[in-house]
Write an enzyme that holds these catalytic residues in place. Sequence first.
Site, short mmCIF file in Angstrom:
data_model
loop_
_atom_site.label_atom_id
_atom_site.label_comp_id
_atom_site.label_asym_id
_atom_site.label_seq_id
_atom_site.Cartn_x
_atom_site.Cartn_y
_atom_site.Cartn_z
N HIS A 17 0.84 -1.21 0.00
CA HIS A 17 0.00 0.00 0.00
C HIS A 17 0.87 1.25 0.00
O HIS A 17 0.62 2.19 -0.76
CB HIS A 17 -0.90 0.06 1.25
CG HIS A 17 -1.96 -0.97 1.32
ND1 HIS A 17 -2.15 -1.73 2.45
CD2 HIS A 17 -2.90 -1.37 0.43
CE1 HIS A 17 -3.18 -2.55 2.25
NE2 HIS A 17 -3.64 -2.35 1.03
N ARG A 91 -2.26 -6.20 -8.13
CA ARG A 91 -1.24 -7.22 -7.90
C ARG A 91 -1.27 -8.29 -8.97
O ARG A 91 -0.24 -8.83 -9.33
CB ARG A 91 -1.47 -7.89 -6.53
CG ARG A 91 -1.23 -6.97 -5.37
CD ARG A 91 -1.64 -7.63 -4.11
NE ARG A 91 -3.09 -7.88 -4.19
CZ ARG A 91 -3.89 -8.12 -3.18
NH1 ARG A 91 -3.39 -8.19 -1.99
NH2 ARG A 91 -5.16 -8.29 -3.34
#
Length: 163
Positions: A17, A91
Site C-alpha cells: 500500500h 497485484r
Amino acid sequence: MKTAIYPGSFDPVTLGHLNIIKRAAQAFDRLIVCVMVNSRKTGSLFNPKERVELLRRVTGQLRNVEVDFSNGLLADYAREKGAHVVVKGLRAVSDYESEVQMAIINRKLYHNLDTFFIPSSEKYTYLSSTVVREMARYGADLSDFVPREIISDVEAKARGGQS
C-alpha cells in the site's frame, strides 16, 4: 490542482500500500488515502479510526497526502472532495477483473471519475492485508510486510491487545 483518491480497507496498511501511495503522490498534486468500509471483508484487525491513525503515521512525511475515512459510496466521496481520479493498485490479473468492474460502476455513478491503475512493484505482488493479519496472529516477523512504524501496533492487535 489534480486530486486523486486511493481508497481501501488498509487493515492494516502494508508496504505494498505504501509503495502505491508514494508513487501516486508523485503523480498527483493531492492524494487522499481514504479508509473505506468493505462489507464483503470480515475479520478486521483494526477499526476504521485506528486505520486512519496508522496511515497518518506512515504517510506523515508526504506533504501532499491526506488520510480520511468514508463509509459511503466512493463515487459520492470523490464528488464531495472534487476528485476526478481514483487510484487502484493491482497485484494480479484477478485484481484487474474486479477493479475494472468497480471502475465502470463508479464512472456510471459519477461520470467525471476515472480510475488509474498502478501495478504493484514486483516485490509486493504476493502481499495483502489478509496475509499480514494471518502472519501476525502466528507471531511471524512482519518487517518485510508492514511499515516499521506500525509493526508493534499490528503485533499487539494480533495478540488481542490494544494498539
